[in-house]
Design a protein around this motif. Structure first.
Motif, PDB file in Angstrom:
ATOM      1  N   SER A 162       0.858  -1.177   0.000  1.00  0.00           N
ATOM      2  CA  SER A 162       0.000   0.000   0.000  1.00  0.00           C
ATOM      3  C   SER A 162       0.898   1.232   0.000  1.00  0.00           C
ATOM      4  N   ILE A 163       0.681   2.127  -0.968  1.00  0.00           N
ATOM      5  CA  ILE A 163       1.566   3.269  -1.170  1.00  0.00           C
ATOM      6  C   ILE A 163       0.955   4.571  -0.677  1.00  0.00           C
ATOM      7  N   HIS A 164      -0.321   4.777  -0.956  1.00  0.00           N
ATOM      8  CA  HIS A 164      -0.943   6.063  -0.637  1.00  0.00           C
ATOM      9  C   HIS A 164      -2.454   5.911  -0.734  1.00  0.00           C
ATOM     10  N   LYS A 165      -3.160   6.887  -0.201  1.00  0.00           N
ATOM     11  CA  LYS A 165      -4.619   6.919  -0.275  1.00  0.00           C
ATOM     12  C   LYS A 165      -5.004   8.245  -0.922  1.00  0.00           C
ATOM     13  N   VAL A 166      -5.954   8.214  -1.884  1.00  0.00           N
ATOM     14  CA  VAL A 166      -6.412   9.432  -2.547  1.00  0.00           C
ATOM     15  C   VAL A 166      -7.931   9.503  -2.494  1.00  0.00           C
ATOM     16  N   SER A 167      -8.438  10.734  -2.551  1.00  0.00           N
ATOM     17  CA  SER A 167      -9.878  10.934  -2.660  1.00  0.00           C
ATOM     18  C   SER A 167     -10.172  11.501  -4.041  1.00  0.00           C
ATOM     19  N   PRO A 214     -13.370  15.419  -2.641  1.00  0.00           N
ATOM     20  CA  PRO A 214     -13.799  15.377  -1.247  1.00  0.00           C
ATOM     21  C   PRO A 214     -14.868  16.400  -0.881  1.00  0.00           C
ATOM     22  N   GLY A 215     -15.094  17.388  -1.728  1.00  0.00           N
ATOM     23  CA  GLY A 215     -16.144  18.356  -1.463  1.00  0.00           C
ATOM     24  C   GLY A 215     -17.542  17.760  -1.559  1.00  0.00           C
ATOM     25  N   TYR A 216     -17.681  16.673  -2.339  1.00  0.00           N
ATOM     26  CA  TYR A 216     -19.011  16.078  -2.475  1.00  0.00           C
ATOM     27  C   TYR A 216     -19.038  14.567  -2.681  1.00  0.00           C
ATOM     28  N   ILE A 217     -17.906  13.915  -2.642  1.00  0.00           N
ATOM     29  CA  ILE A 217     -17.905  12.446  -2.742  1.00  0.00           C
ATOM     30  C   ILE A 217     -17.166  11.867  -1.545  1.00  0.00           C
ATOM     31  N   GLN A 218     -17.827  10.979  -0.809  1.00  0.00           N
ATOM     32  CA  GLN A 218     -17.238  10.309   0.356  1.00  0.00           C
ATOM     33  C   GLN A 218     -16.653   8.982  -0.125  1.00  0.00           C
ATOM     34  N   HIS A 219     -15.407   9.017  -0.604  1.00  0.00           N
ATOM     35  CA  HIS A 219     -14.800   7.802  -1.146  1.00  0.00           C
ATOM     36  C   HIS A 219     -13.279   7.932  -1.104  1.00  0.00           C
ATOM     37  N   GLU A 220     -12.621   6.816  -0.823  1.00  0.00           N
ATOM     38  CA  GLU A 220     -11.160   6.776  -0.850  1.00  0.00           C
ATOM     39  C   GLU A 220     -10.710   5.613  -1.717  1.00  0.00           C
ATOM     40  N   THR A 221      -9.630   5.857  -2.464  1.00  0.00           N
ATOM     41  CA  THR A 221      -8.994   4.807  -3.252  1.00  0.00           C
ATOM     42  C   THR A 221      -7.588   4.604  -2.708  1.00  0.00           C
ATOM     43  N   HIS A 222      -7.240   3.365  -2.428  1.00  0.00           N
ATOM     44  CA  HIS A 222      -5.922   3.016  -1.910  1.00  0.00           C
ATOM     45  C   HIS A 222      -5.054   2.549  -3.071  1.00  0.00           C
ATOM     46  N   LEU A 223      -3.901   3.198  -3.256  1.00  0.00           N
ATOM     47  CA  LEU A 223      -2.982   2.848  -4.333  1.00  0.00           C
ATOM     48  C   LEU A 223      -2.031   1.762  -3.840  1.00  0.00           C
ATOM     49  N   VAL A 224      -1.914   0.703  -4.641  1.00  0.00           N
ATOM     50  CA  VAL A 224      -1.118  -0.458  -4.258  1.00  0.00           C
ATOM     51  C   VAL A 224      -0.117  -0.771  -5.363  1.00  0.00           C
ATOM     52  N   LEU A 225       1.128  -0.929  -5.001  1.00  0.00           N
ATOM     53  CA  LEU A 225       2.173  -1.364  -5.919  1.00  0.00           C
ATOM     54  C   LEU A 225       2.243  -2.887  -5.879  1.00  0.00           C
ATOM     55  N   ALA A 226       2.222  -3.504  -7.067  1.00  0.00           N
ATOM     56  CA  ALA A 226       2.293  -4.970  -7.177  1.00  0.00           C
ATOM     57  C   ALA A 226       3.554  -5.347  -7.941  1.00  0.00           C
ATOM     58  N   ARG A 227       4.428  -6.120  -7.293  1.00  0.00           N
ATOM     59  CA  ARG A 227       5.671  -6.573  -7.927  1.00  0.00           C
ATOM     60  C   ARG A 227       5.824  -8.073  -7.722  1.00  0.00           C
ATOM     61  N   ASP A 228       6.829  -8.614  -8.372  1.00  0.00           N
ATOM     62  CA  ASP A 228       7.096 -10.051  -8.359  1.00  0.00           C
ATOM     63  C   ASP A 228       5.834 -10.786  -8.832  1.00  0.00           C
ATOM     64  N   LEU A 229       5.442 -10.465 -10.057  1.00  0.00           N
ATOM     65  CA  LEU A 229       4.210 -10.998 -10.640  1.00  0.00           C
ATOM     66  C   LEU A 229       4.410 -12.405 -11.192  1.00  0.00           C
ATOM     67  N   TYR A 230       3.327 -13.164 -11.238  1.00  0.00           N
ATOM     68  CA  TYR A 230       3.315 -14.497 -11.830  1.00  0.00           C
ATOM     69  C   TYR A 230       1.935 -14.715 -12.450  1.00  0.00           C
TER      70      TYR A 230
END
Length: 180
Positions: A106-111, A114-130
């Motif tokens: 988990s890298i960061h959280k963004v909205s 925010p003035g009219y939407i109650q929502h957060e998106t969590h940014l996730v880095l994915a490495r070592d893929l298969y």
């Protein structure tokens, strides 16, 4: 200005299959009263930046109903009840990109607005893929587009790469990788 306004009343004024709109009557510390409307959020969401190697990002091209066109961006989705953020990120990655990841951070959280939407998106880095595919709820297969980390200016110039969360993720991930 550090004192939050007092809520006088809350009313649900609209509901659709995916949105709920609430009207909130507030009184501020200086006595001013205002009525705001906001779109109520749900469980939150994740946006995943998959990196199969140190120089490549994987993007998803899929139909976006809001713009009525195909958009290029990072895979994303809702956090389901009982899931933590990294579990949701791993599931969405398998469903949309066809990969699992041994390293999810988990890298960061963004909205969004925010003035009219109650929502957060969590940014996730994915490495070592298969390779690992899971069935998702997408109406058609998603096109996976590899992108070189050194070609971010070209990506930002594209007409189909416009989503603010994906653009923010580029800068936040690049900053994180500079420290990692």
């Amino acid at each position: 200005m550090s004192t939050r306004p007092r809520v006088l009343e809350r009313r649900l004024v609209a509901r659709t299959r995916i949105f709920r709109v609430e009207q909130v009557d507030l009184i501020f510390s200086n006595g001013n009263r205002r009525c705001f409307e906001r779109i109520l959020g749900g469980r939150g969401s994740v946006l995943i930046v998959p990196m199969p190697d140190a120089r490549t990002l994987l993007l998803a091209r899929e139909y976006a109903a809001g713009t009525d066109r195909y958009e290029l961006g990072f895979p994303k989705g809702v956090v389901e009840p009982g899931e933590d953020l990294l579990e949701a990120a791993g599931r969405e990655l398998r469903e949309e990109i066809g990969c699992g990841a041994r390293d999810l951070r988990s890298i960061h959280k963004v909205s969004l607005a925010p003035g009219y939407i109650q929502h957060e998106t969590h940014l996730v880095l994915a490495r070592d893929l298969y390779p690992e595919r899971a069935q998702g709820d997408e109406p058609e297969p998603i096109e996976v587009v590899p992108w070189d980390l050194d070609a971010l200016d070209a990506l930002l110039e594209r007409d189909d790469f416009t989503e603010a969360r994906s653009i923010a993720a580029l800068f936040l991930i690049k900053r994180f990788l500079g420290r990692d």
